[in-house]
Structure formats: C-alpha cells, structure tokens
Design a protein around this motif. Structure first.
Motif, mmCIF file in Angstrom:
data_model
loop_
_atom_site.group_PDB
_atom_site.id
_atom_site.type_symbol
_atom_site.label_atom_id
_atom_site.label_comp_id
_atom_site.label_asym_id
_atom_site.label_seq_id
_atom_site.Cartn_x
_atom_site.Cartn_y
_atom_site.Cartn_z
ATOM 1 N N THR A 60 0.843 -1.191 0.000
ATOM 2 C CA THR A 60 0.000 0.000 0.000
ATOM 3 C C THR A 60 0.881 1.244 0.000
ATOM 4 O O THR A 60 2.104 1.165 0.196
ATOM 5 C CB THR A 60 -0.916 0.019 1.234
ATOM 6 N N ASN A 84 -2.992 1.850 -6.924
ATOM 7 C CA ASN A 84 -3.144 0.616 -6.167
ATOM 8 C C ASN A 84 -3.416 -0.560 -7.106
ATOM 9 O O ASN A 84 -4.407 -0.583 -7.825
ATOM 10 C CB ASN A 84 -4.307 0.780 -5.173
ATOM 11 N N PRO A 100 -4.831 5.501 -2.067
ATOM 12 C CA PRO A 100 -4.336 5.548 -3.446
ATOM 13 C C PRO A 100 -5.050 6.612 -4.263
ATOM 14 O O PRO A 100 -6.216 6.928 -4.026
ATOM 15 C CB PRO A 100 -4.633 4.137 -3.976
ATOM 16 N N THR A 103 -7.038 3.280 -8.570
ATOM 17 C CA THR A 103 -7.001 1.836 -8.346
ATOM 18 C C THR A 103 -7.123 1.118 -9.685
ATOM 19 O O THR A 103 -8.010 1.418 -10.480
ATOM 20 C CB THR A 103 -8.129 1.388 -7.400
#
Length: 247
Positions: A60, A84, A100, A103
């Motif tokens: 992460t 992400n 993030p 994604t």
C-alpha cells in the motif's frame, strides 16, 4: 538520502536516471529484493522536477511513504501519484494521506488514465504478481508493452518505465520477454557466501535488447557489477572488494 549517488556514479548517470524514454527492468530474488532501488528512481525523478507514477502490486502507499520518509523525502508535497494494484483489498477507509490516487481494475481504463497524465516516470513494483492472479505470460507482456508505449510517447519532460519482478522458475518466461523489451536490466542477487554486515548482495547492470536503438546512450553505457549494502536511510553501492565503510 534516497538518491544513491554511488549507483549514479557507477552507471555514469549524472542525474541518477537513464535517458528519457527508456525502460529499466529490475529482477530480484528472495535473498536480494530489487525493490531497494525504487527510492533512487523516485527521488532522482522528483529532484529533477519530474513526476512519478508508482503502480504497486506489492504494498500500500503507506509502505512507500514510510520508506521515503526514512530517507528524507516527503512525498505528500511532490509530483507523486500512487496507483493501487492490490485490487482484492478495499483501501477506501484509509486516511487521505495514504489512500491511493487511482485503483487498477480494468486495464483499458488505466491506460486511458495514464495517457492523460503529464510526462512521468512510471514505476511498476511486483509486475509478476499478475501471473499469480492468473494472467498468462503473454497478457502480462502486453500490459507492460502498453504502459511502455504510453510513457515513451510523452514529450516535454522526463519519462520512462521501471518495472520490478521476482525472478524465479515461475516467472522465467516473463523475465526473458521483458528483457527483450528493455534498454537496461538490473539483476539483484545474493552472494554465494551469504549476506554479511558489510555486503547485502550484488547488482549486475547490463544492456537490454533495446539499448542499441538509442545510439548515444549505448555509446556512453558500460555494464557494471556492484556490491551493495542496505542501511537504514540509504543503499550504498561499491565495487567488489571495496569496503562500504569508506564511501
């Protein structure tokens, strides 16, 4: 310091980066994680006024924020974008500072998003995770090639692609395919004698198959074999037989 000056000197990269528009493939193993070089590319790009997009299939954002903070680099106020790749994890509840920016779900959606970004150095950490998710090698190479075309076509700033992967029997075919699409290849390995307090492993930097297409870069590049030592706030690179304590 996140920019590894000893690595830049060993490769004759004054800015710490390869020529704009080129691709670096970083292969590591369980005993020698190639990801240790990512802070160097992040910091060198940001220090030069460029932008970084980091797509991670491994960690992460908080992991990278912590590592870069230890090395004296604050990512929050820089041209740094985190994507992400851990699609199975719901990260929406994280604090804004570690959430993030994008994604990765549908690949075409990501390609369109990436194409809309300013000239950037795209870092992909853990590309071989796509194999673990069930994607065939040809599809992963296609994903890599699409990202490569997008970032290399950008003008007006530092751009390029750096991808890390775990090199093992399972990813061997992928590694061979990526080397054919790379300008530079970083191979991190453990020492046959094992790691010690002075040496964590060794790095071989070799030309990829595409370097010959960039004549100026090819003429100025010399393959390198370096030992390295991972410290709390940096990674030191040095010639075999040279002590890291004198750097």
């Amino acid at each position: 310091m996140a920019t590894y000056k000893s690595l830049s000197a060993g490769l004759n990269w004054a800015s710490g980066l390869p020529p704009s528009g080129t691709t670096v493939v970083v292969a590591g193993g369980l005993e020698a994680d190639g990801g240790v070089v990512l802070p160097h590319f992040v910091s060198s790009t940001l220090d030069g006024g460029g932008a970084v997009v980091l797509l991670s299939f491994r960690h992460t954002l908080s992991h990278y924020v912590h590592i870069m903070r230890k090395m004296g680099v604050a990512l929050s106020q820089r041209s740094f974008t985190f994507v992400n790749g851990l699609v199975a994890a719901d990260l929406s509840g994280l604090p804004a500072a570690t959430r993030p920016h994008f994604t990765l779900r549908e690949w075409p959606e990501f390609f369109a998003w990436l194409a809309a970004q300013p000239p950037s150095v795209l870092l992909i950490d853990g590309l071989c995770a796509l194999l673990d998710l069930g994607h065939p090698c040809a599809a992963v190479v296609g994903f890599f090639a699409a990202c490569q075309r997008i970032v290399e076509d950008k003008r007006g700033g530092q751009s390029g692609l750096v991808a890390t992967l775990l090199a093992d029997d399972f990813s061997e075919a992928l590694a061979r395919a990526l080397i054919r699409r790379a300008h530079y290849v970083f191979s991190f390995e453990g020492l046959a004698t094992g790691a010690s307090s002075d040496v964590s492993g060794q790095l071989t930097v070799a030309p990829g198959h595409l370097l010959c297409q960039v004549p100026d870069a090819a003429r100025g590049f010399k393959p390198a074999l370096l030992h390295y030592r991972v410290a709390d706030t940096t990674v030191q690179f040095f010639s075999p037989g040279q002590s890291s304590t004198v750097l």
